[in-house]
Design a protein around this motif. Structure first.
Motif, PDB file in Angstrom:
ATOM      1  N   THR A   1       2.944   1.305  -8.991  1.00  0.00           N
ATOM      2  CA  THR A   1       2.759   1.044 -10.654  1.00  0.00           C
ATOM      3  C   THR A   1       4.340   0.898 -11.173  1.00  0.00           C
ATOM      4  O   THR A   1       4.770   0.351 -11.901  1.00  0.00           O
TER       5      THR A   1
ATOM      6  N   SER B   1       0.820  -0.991   0.047  1.00  0.00           N
ATOM      7  CA  SER B   1       0.152   0.006   0.018  1.00  0.00           C
ATOM      8  C   SER B   1       0.991   1.240   0.116  1.00  0.00           C
ATOM      9  O   SER B   1       1.821   1.087   0.621  1.00  0.00           O
TER      10      SER B   1
ATOM     11  N   ASN C   1      -0.064   5.125  -5.412  1.00  0.00           N
ATOM     12  CA  ASN C   1      -0.374   4.064  -6.919  1.00  0.00           C
ATOM     13  C   ASN C   1       0.692   4.388  -7.708  1.00  0.00           C
ATOM     14  O   ASN C   1       1.009   3.399  -8.397  1.00  0.00           O
ATOM     15  N   ASP C   2       0.784   5.521  -8.033  1.00  0.00           N
ATOM     16  CA  ASP C   2       1.894   5.933  -8.965  1.00  0.00           C
ATOM     17  C   ASP C   2       3.457   5.236  -8.649  1.00  0.00           C
ATOM     18  O   ASP C   2       3.936   4.574  -9.779  1.00  0.00           O
TER      19      ASP C   2
ATOM     20  N   GLU D   1       6.129  -2.312  -9.639  1.00  0.00           N
ATOM     21  CA  GLU D   1       5.268  -3.286  -9.616  1.00  0.00           C
ATOM     22  C   GLU D   1       6.074  -4.449 -10.343  1.00  0.00           C
ATOM     23  O   GLU D   1       6.114  -5.671  -9.347  1.00  0.00           O
TER      24      GLU D   1
ATOM     25  N   GLY E   1      -4.118   0.029  -2.067  1.00  0.00           N
ATOM     26  CA  GLY E   1      -4.618   1.534  -2.180  1.00  0.00           C
ATOM     27  C   GLY E   1      -3.423   2.403  -1.566  1.00  0.00           C
ATOM     28  O   GLY E   1      -2.451   1.957  -1.139  1.00  0.00           O
ATOM     29  N   GLU E   2      -3.747   3.508  -1.435  1.00  0.00           N
ATOM     30  CA  GLU E   2      -3.029   4.824  -1.088  1.00  0.00           C
ATOM     31  C   GLU E   2      -2.745   4.750   0.317  1.00  0.00           C
ATOM     32  O   GLU E   2      -1.645   5.454   0.571  1.00  0.00           O
TER      33      GLU E   2
ATOM     34  N   TYR F   1      -2.239  -4.995  -4.416  1.00  0.00           N
ATOM     35  CA  TYR F   1      -2.142  -3.448  -4.112  1.00  0.00           C
ATOM     36  C   TYR F   1      -3.360  -3.311  -3.311  1.00  0.00           C
ATOM     37  O   TYR F   1      -4.559  -3.453  -3.986  1.00  0.00           O
TER      38      TYR F   1
END
Length: 291
Positions: A144, A137, A140-141, A147, A160-161, A158
């Motif tokens: 990504t 967590s 997100n960027d 990943e 979440g933020e 994943y």
């Protein structure tokens, strides 16, 4: 070697060493650091670079995985980094509380770094295989962008933020296991005290537990919606079993704390006029968490 193929690992216990070994084996330029320097020797022999300090390890790669004993050890490492964290991504897979994960995220932001919190369910030999589960967590960027590297360690989710989300998931998953297993041990004590074979009982109990997954989902939906159907039958019927369950345990000197808790919750729920509801409705009787 591109920046995407460079990674540092801080902490070389069993899990940290397995993570670093996986990166080395997958062709990553891997830098390692451990407070006890001798733990880095096997990885150095395998091709990893060794850093003299944690700050040097972080400076060596765009991405650093921290796998330490506990949250206090993570705090000590972060405090030692000086300006080395600026522009870097820190991924902490050390067990810690959600509050600690969020505090680490704030520390990273204040020092110009990005932060992902990760948790691992599985043993070191399973790193890099489907037999391990990882959750992450944070931004997100950032997730990504890294990943593909993190997937080298195994299947990932994943969440979440919120930097604390992975810790919430991990602690809740582990708690389910411990709650189940301590209850199972008490039950084995009861079966053994009655002179029956615990292994034979366990085989039958395993078949019963295998039917639970759909029930867990049903109960969670009931809690979410506040619509408590009689999932295991009406409470007023279930409650009739409790005195027998408690009495059987106590006459053998087996712990009945959880059974008494359940009986108390059932009695309160029935007294409130909800005897036609199911076991999931006991959720509404639990003491409210402190904000």
């Amino acid at each position: 070697m591109t920046a995407e193929n460079q990674v540092s690992v801080i902490g070389l216990g069993d899990m940290g060493s397995a993570i670093a070994r996986r990166f080395v084996d997958r062709g990553y330029a891997t830098t390692v650091w451990n407070r006890t320097a001798s733990k880095a020797a096997p990885l150095a022999d395998a091709g990893a670079a060794t850093a003299a300090t944690a700050a040097e390890a972080v400076a060596a790669s765009p991405l650093t995985v921290l796998c330490l004993l506990d949250g206090t050890a993570v705090e000590h490492v972060l405090a030692s980094l000086d300006g080395a964290a600026a522009g870097k991504v820190l991924v902490n897979v050390t067990s810690c509380s959600p509050a600690q994960a969020r505090a680490n995220g704030r520390w990273a932001h204040e020092h110009g770094a990005a932060y992902l919190d990760g948790k691992i369910m599985g043993d070191p030999p399973y790193v890099g295989t489907p037999n391990i589960m990882l959750s992450f967590s944070g931004a997100n960027d950032v997730f990504t962008a890294h990943e593909a590297t993190l997937k080298e360690l195994g299947p990932i989710t994943y969440l979440g933020e919120d930097a604390g989300a992975a810790a919430v998931e991990f602690l809740a998953q582990v708690a389910v296991s411990y709650e189940l297993l301590i209850g199972f041990l008490h039950t084995l004590q009861l079966v053994q005290a009655e002179g029956f074979d615990v292994t034979e009982f366990a085989e039958r109990a395993a078949a019963s537990v295998a039917a639970h997954p759909p029930l867990l989902t049903t109960m969670a939906n009931a809690v979410k919606n506040g619509d408590y159907a009689p999932d295991l039958g009406p409470l007023k019927v279930q409650a009739a079993l409790m005195d027998d369950l408690i009495g059987h345990r106590e006459c053998l000197g087996v712990d009945a704390l959880r059974m008494r808790e359940i009986k108390g919750l059932m009695d309160a729920r029935i007294a409130a006029g909800h005897g036609d509801q199911g076991f999931s409705s006991l959720f509404a009787q639990l003491p409210k968490p402190t904000p």
